[in-house]
Design an enzyme around this catalytic site. Structure first.
Site, mmCIF file in Angstrom:
data_model
loop_
_atom_site.group_PDB
_atom_site.id
_atom_site.type_symbol
_atom_site.label_atom_id
_atom_site.label_comp_id
_atom_site.label_asym_id
_atom_site.label_seq_id
_atom_site.Cartn_x
_atom_site.Cartn_y
_atom_site.Cartn_z
ATOM 1 N N LYS A 19 85.969 35.536 -19.005
ATOM 2 C CA LYS A 19 85.377 36.633 -19.782
ATOM 3 C C LYS A 19 83.844 36.544 -19.821
ATOM 4 O O LYS A 19 83.168 37.568 -19.961
ATOM 5 C CB LYS A 19 85.983 36.677 -21.177
ATOM 6 C CG LYS A 19 87.464 37.107 -21.178
ATOM 7 C CD LYS A 19 87.684 38.539 -20.663
ATOM 8 C CE LYS A 19 89.125 39.005 -20.837
ATOM 9 N NZ LYS A 19 89.326 40.401 -20.387
ATOM 10 N N ASN A 64 90.839 47.115 -17.920
ATOM 11 C CA ASN A 64 91.355 46.571 -19.182
ATOM 12 C C ASN A 64 92.400 45.474 -18.989
ATOM 13 O O ASN A 64 92.505 44.574 -19.815
ATOM 14 C CB ASN A 64 91.940 47.728 -20.006
ATOM 15 C CG ASN A 64 92.823 47.242 -21.130
ATOM 16 O OD1 ASN A 64 92.339 46.757 -22.168
ATOM 17 N ND2 ASN A 64 94.136 47.309 -20.940
ATOM 18 N N ASP A 102 100.658 44.996 -9.721
ATOM 19 C CA ASP A 102 99.617 44.052 -10.123
ATOM 20 C C ASP A 102 98.250 44.555 -9.638
ATOM 21 O O ASP A 102 98.046 44.707 -8.433
ATOM 22 C CB ASP A 102 99.950 42.687 -9.484
ATOM 23 C CG ASP A 102 99.009 41.582 -9.921
ATOM 24 O OD1 ASP A 102 97.856 41.880 -10.306
ATOM 25 O OD2 ASP A 102 99.438 40.421 -9.873
ATOM 26 N N VAL A 103 97.342 44.791 -10.566
ATOM 27 C CA VAL A 103 96.022 45.338 -10.182
ATOM 28 C C VAL A 103 95.161 44.369 -9.394
ATOM 29 O O VAL A 103 94.092 44.753 -8.926
ATOM 30 C CB VAL A 103 95.148 45.825 -11.364
ATOM 31 C CG1 VAL A 103 95.523 47.185 -11.802
ATOM 32 C CG2 VAL A 103 95.069 44.832 -12.480
ATOM 33 N N ASP A 159 99.921 49.557 -14.629
ATOM 34 C CA ASP A 159 100.433 48.402 -15.377
ATOM 35 C C ASP A 159 101.465 47.691 -14.506
ATOM 36 O O ASP A 159 102.079 48.282 -13.629
ATOM 37 C CB ASP A 159 101.082 48.824 -16.704
ATOM 38 C CG ASP A 159 101.078 47.694 -17.745
ATOM 39 O OD1 ASP A 159 100.268 47.747 -18.690
ATOM 40 O OD2 ASP A 159 101.885 46.737 -17.593
ATOM 41 N N TYR A 188 90.102 31.236 -19.758
ATOM 42 C CA TYR A 188 89.867 32.593 -20.276
ATOM 43 C C TYR A 188 88.400 32.775 -20.650
ATOM 44 O O TYR A 188 87.781 33.790 -20.314
ATOM 45 C CB TYR A 188 90.779 32.837 -21.472
ATOM 46 C CG TYR A 188 90.744 34.236 -22.051
ATOM 47 C CD1 TYR A 188 91.533 35.255 -21.520
ATOM 48 C CD2 TYR A 188 89.946 34.535 -23.158
ATOM 49 C CE1 TYR A 188 91.526 36.539 -22.068
ATOM 50 C CE2 TYR A 188 89.934 35.808 -23.706
ATOM 51 C CZ TYR A 188 90.716 36.812 -23.168
ATOM 52 O OH TYR A 188 90.700 38.071 -23.721
HETATM 53 P P1 NAD Z 1 98.445 43.518 -23.967
HETATM 54 O O1 NAD Z 1 99.129 42.309 -23.423
HETATM 55 O O2 NAD Z 1 98.989 44.183 -25.187
HETATM 56 O O3 NAD Z 1 98.328 44.624 -22.814
HETATM 57 C C1 NAD Z 1 97.895 44.286 -21.519
HETATM 58 C C2 NAD Z 1 98.683 45.090 -20.499
HETATM 59 O O4 NAD Z 1 98.175 44.726 -19.210
HETATM 60 C C3 NAD Z 1 100.177 44.770 -20.496
HETATM 61 O O5 NAD Z 1 100.951 45.962 -20.577
HETATM 62 C C4 NAD Z 1 100.386 44.035 -19.177
HETATM 63 O O6 NAD Z 1 101.652 44.315 -18.582
HETATM 64 C C5 NAD Z 1 99.244 44.584 -18.330
HETATM 65 N N1 NAD Z 1 98.862 43.671 -17.258
HETATM 66 C C6 NAD Z 1 98.660 42.342 -17.347
HETATM 67 N N2 NAD Z 1 98.339 41.838 -16.150
HETATM 68 C C7 NAD Z 1 98.343 42.881 -15.288
HETATM 69 C C8 NAD Z 1 98.113 43.004 -13.908
HETATM 70 N N3 NAD Z 1 97.830 41.931 -13.152
HETATM 71 N N4 NAD Z 1 98.204 44.224 -13.337
HETATM 72 C C9 NAD Z 1 98.518 45.308 -14.082
HETATM 73 N N5 NAD Z 1 98.743 45.255 -15.387
HETATM 74 C C10 NAD Z 1 98.659 44.057 -15.988
HETATM 75 O O7 NAD Z 1 96.939 43.053 -24.168
HETATM 76 P P2 NAD Z 1 95.644 43.659 -24.903
HETATM 77 O O8 NAD Z 1 95.391 42.770 -26.070
HETATM 78 O O9 NAD Z 1 95.730 45.117 -25.073
HETATM 79 O O10 NAD Z 1 94.556 43.276 -23.810
HETATM 80 C C11 NAD Z 1 93.798 44.188 -23.083
HETATM 81 C C12 NAD Z 1 92.458 43.549 -22.732
HETATM 82 O O11 NAD Z 1 91.784 43.209 -23.935
HETATM 83 C C13 NAD Z 1 92.563 42.243 -21.931
HETATM 84 O O12 NAD Z 1 91.576 42.228 -20.932
HETATM 85 C C14 NAD Z 1 92.289 41.174 -22.975
HETATM 86 O O13 NAD Z 1 91.756 40.008 -22.407
HETATM 87 C C15 NAD Z 1 91.290 41.891 -23.852
HETATM 88 N N6 NAD Z 1 91.160 41.316 -25.200
HETATM 89 C C16 NAD Z 1 92.178 41.370 -26.103
HETATM 90 C C17 NAD Z 1 92.010 40.794 -27.366
HETATM 91 C C18 NAD Z 1 93.091 40.805 -28.405
HETATM 92 O O14 NAD Z 1 92.913 40.168 -29.467
HETATM 93 N N7 NAD Z 1 94.206 41.484 -28.200
HETATM 94 C C19 NAD Z 1 90.796 40.182 -27.687
HETATM 95 C C20 NAD Z 1 89.785 40.148 -26.751
HETATM 96 C C21 NAD Z 1 89.968 40.729 -25.504
#
Ligand code: NAD
Length: 248
Positions: free
Chosen positions: A156, A86, A62-63, A38, A152
């Site tokens: 996706k 993720n 940063d990944v 993270d 986005y």
């Molecule tokens: P979140 O923001 O709660 O968690 C994401 C985590 O990723 C955070 O802790 C952030 O610090 C980390 N992160 C972001 N960019 C990063 C990077 N470059 N390197 C390392 N870490 C990084 O979000 P979430 O809702 O749990 O999202 C997770 C995945 O689910 C994402 O790919 C998002 O697009 C997808 N998603 C989420 C939703 C939703 O409604 N929450 C819907 C569809 C898809």
């Protein structure tokens, strides 16, 4: 809870929050060794504190950064059996004519390029072992325009192509690559974009159709199913885990 992942070493990106954290926690509970990445060191420290003695390694950074990817691979010591791409960021619900290059490039880099690079980095050892399980976190925005802005949605949709193409090439080598599409999930992702714009532009459409938000744990259940042997005959799919949103 079953114990499906004894002996597995699984990388989870974005494991400090939301879906990634729930997935890492579930994997640890089911016997996996987890390499959690993270950007946010404090969030990873909380995950460590909550995970007790479970075999958890954390990588802060940063990944989409090659050096961070190299650290993740090194932490795996050649034994990475699973990868959950993720980590992802939202846009600000911007339509095409308002996209600035920095936002476009950031969304593409984190949502598309980083998953490609991580797969590229872990696949050789999986092919050598004849076994690998990869899940890319896509989105409802992989199948419809009404869930985000254009960057986005584009990113996706690309995750689906990346998933299918990788599944095609590596399935015969014993590596399964699938994607999961969350609908709305209660996480911290909203903090990463200006939701007032979304509310103005897509609010009426979304409010009329989106089911109640799912929990991150429900998504972790779908993701770990794809990582498990119960999905043995499933490769290259986009599994909608959206509470039925796509039926509308
Ligand atoms: P979140 O923001 O709660 O968690 C994401 C985590 O990723 C955070 O802790 C952030 O610090 C980390 N992160 C972001 N960019 C990063 C990077 N470059 N390197 C390392 N870490 C990084 O979000 P979430 O809702 O749990 O999202 C997770 C995945 O689910 C994402 O790919 C998002 O697009 C997808 N998603 C989420 C939703 C939703 O409604 N929450 C819907 C569809 C898809």
């Amino acid at each position: 809870i079953p114990n499906r992942f004894t002996g597995a070493t699984v990388v989870v990106t974005g494991a400090g929050s939301g879906i990634g954290k729930a997935t890492a926690t579930r994997l640890l509970a089911e016997g996996a060794r987890v390499i959690a990445s993270d950007l946010d060191a404090d969030r990873l420290a909380t995950l460590v504190a909550e995970s007790g003695e479970a075999p958890l390694l954390t990588i802060v950074g940063d990944v989409s950064d090659d050096a961070v990817i190299a650290q993740i691979v090194e932490a795996g010591e050649g034994r990475i059996t699973g990868l959950v791409n993720n980590a992802g960021i939202m846009d600000s619900f911007v339509p095409t004519a308002e996209i600035d290059d920095a936002l476009w490039e950031r969304v593409m880099r984190i949502n598309v390029t980083a998953p490609m690079k991580l797969m590229r980095a872990v696949l050789p050892a999986m092919v050598e072992a004849g076994h690998g399980r990869i899940v890319n976190v896509a989105s409802e925005a992989s199948i419809r325009a009404g869930a985000s802005g254009t960057p986005y949605a584009t990113s996706k949709h690309a995750v689906v192509g990346l998933t299918k193409s990788t599944a095609l090439f590596y399935g015969p080598a014993g590596v399964r690559v699938n994607a999961v599409a969350p609908g709305a999930v209660a996480t911290n992702i909203e903090a990463s974009f200006r939701s007032e714009l979304g509310a103005q532009r897509l609010g009426p459409i979304m409010q009329a159709t989106v089911p109640a938000p799912a929990t991150a744990e429900q998504l972790a259940a779908s993701i770990t199913w794809l990582l498990s042997e119960d999905s043995a005959n499933v490769n290259g799919v986009l599994l909608l885990s959206d509470g039925g949103w796509s039926t509308i």
